[in-house]
Design an enzyme around this catalytic site. Sequence first.
Site, mmCIF file in Angstrom:
data_model
loop_
_atom_site.group_PDB
_atom_site.id
_atom_site.type_symbol
_atom_site.label_atom_id
_atom_site.label_comp_id
_atom_site.label_asym_id
_atom_site.label_seq_id
_atom_site.Cartn_x
_atom_site.Cartn_y
_atom_site.Cartn_z
ATOM 1 N N CYS A 1 -21.978 19.735 -13.360
ATOM 2 C CA CYS A 1 -20.539 19.499 -13.570
ATOM 3 C C CYS A 1 -20.185 18.251 -12.785
ATOM 4 C CB CYS A 1 -19.727 20.701 -13.102
ATOM 5 S SG CYS A 1 -17.944 20.494 -13.273
ATOM 6 N N HIS B 1 -25.975 18.659 -24.098
ATOM 7 C CA HIS B 1 -24.841 17.960 -24.715
ATOM 8 C C HIS B 1 -25.164 17.572 -26.149
ATOM 9 C CE1 HIS B 1 -22.285 17.392 -21.136
ATOM 10 N NE2 HIS B 1 -23.435 17.434 -20.495
ATOM 11 N N CYS C 1 -14.720 15.810 -18.752
ATOM 12 C CA CYS C 1 -16.022 16.403 -18.437
ATOM 13 C C CYS C 1 -16.903 15.288 -17.907
ATOM 14 C CB CYS C 1 -16.646 17.047 -19.683
ATOM 15 S SG CYS C 1 -18.316 17.695 -19.427
ATOM 16 N N GLU D 1 -16.095 22.004 -23.913
ATOM 17 C CA GLU D 1 -17.098 22.384 -22.931
ATOM 18 C C GLU D 1 -17.641 23.784 -23.192
ATOM 19 O OE1 GLU D 1 -17.293 21.306 -18.816
ATOM 20 O OE2 GLU D 1 -15.234 20.547 -18.923
ATOM 21 N N GLY E 1 -20.283 15.215 -19.489
ATOM 22 C CA GLY E 1 -20.049 14.813 -20.877
ATOM 23 C C GLY E 1 -19.819 13.320 -21.007
#
Length: 285
Positions: free
Chosen positions: A76, A160, A218, A209, A221
Site C-alpha cells: 500500500c 494490478h 492508490c 482497489e 496503483g
Amino acid sequence: MRVAFRKMHGIGNDFVVLDLRDGAPAPTPALARALADRHRGVGFDQLVTLSPAEAGSGADAVVGFLNADGSPSGACGNGARCAALLLMEESGRDSVALRTEAGLLTARRASDGLITVDMGPPRLGWREVPLAFEADVDAPPLSTPHPATAVSALSMGNPHCVLFVADAEAAPLETLGPALERDRLFPERANVEFAQVIDRGAVRARVWERGAGVTLACGSGACAVGVAAMRRGLVDRRVAVRLDGGTLTIEWPETPGAGVLMTGPAATVFDGELSAGFLAGVEAA
C-alpha cells in the site's frame, strides 16, 4: 480496555493506523471490517499496523495492511508514506525503512513536505503477478469484456490490472472494477486502474482497489500505471499520475533492478481511542 489509533491519509486514500509495538494484539479481520464502517466505525480504505522490527533487520518497524473487507494487502503505497511520516516525526529523522510483505521499503523526506518511498522493482512475470495460467502480461487474456485499447498485468507487491482507455473519467469504475478484480485470470484478485495518457509527462488514472472498492488514490496503483505506460513507451521515466484525490509523481530509473520511486504527501487527521464498548461489540458479533 481502550485502543489508541491515528487517522491519516495520502491524497484522500485514508487509513486507520494501529501501533502494536507495545505488544498489543494484531487486529482480526472482524475488527478491520468494523473499523472500516464509515457510519458505525471510523472509516478507512486500509488498516495500517506498526509492529516491532527484529534487531539487525535494517527496518524501523514492520508495517502491515488490511483492506476494508478484512483481507490482507501485500502493499500500500499511500499507507507506506503515512507510516513513514509517523516514524519520521517520532524519531526526528528524515529517512526510515519499513519491513512489509512486499519487502523492505525505504522512505525519505522530499521537497515541499512530500515523502518519497522506494516501492521496489515491479514484478513482471506471470507467476509473480500472479496470473492463473501462463500468459503475456502485456496482453493478458481477460474473460471480462472491457473498453480498453491495451491492458497490462503486473505486481507492485500486490496484483494490478492496468487498462488504457480513451477517457478515464467515463470508465465504468463501479461496475467493471469489481468484475475485473475477480476475473478468473487473477487467483488472488487484482487492483484495477483505468489509465488515460495525457502527454509524455502525465497520466490520468482512476482506481478500483481489491478489497476496498473505489478509492480516491492508490499508491501502488499509481506505480503500476506509471510502469505499464513506461514499458509501452507512452510516457517518460518520470510521470505525474493524476488520481481522483490528487497527484503522485512516479519515477522508474532505467538502471537494471531499480525500484519504482513514488512521491506524494501524507497527513495526520486526528488521534483517537476505540472504546471498550466498541471493541466488545466486535468480539460479540
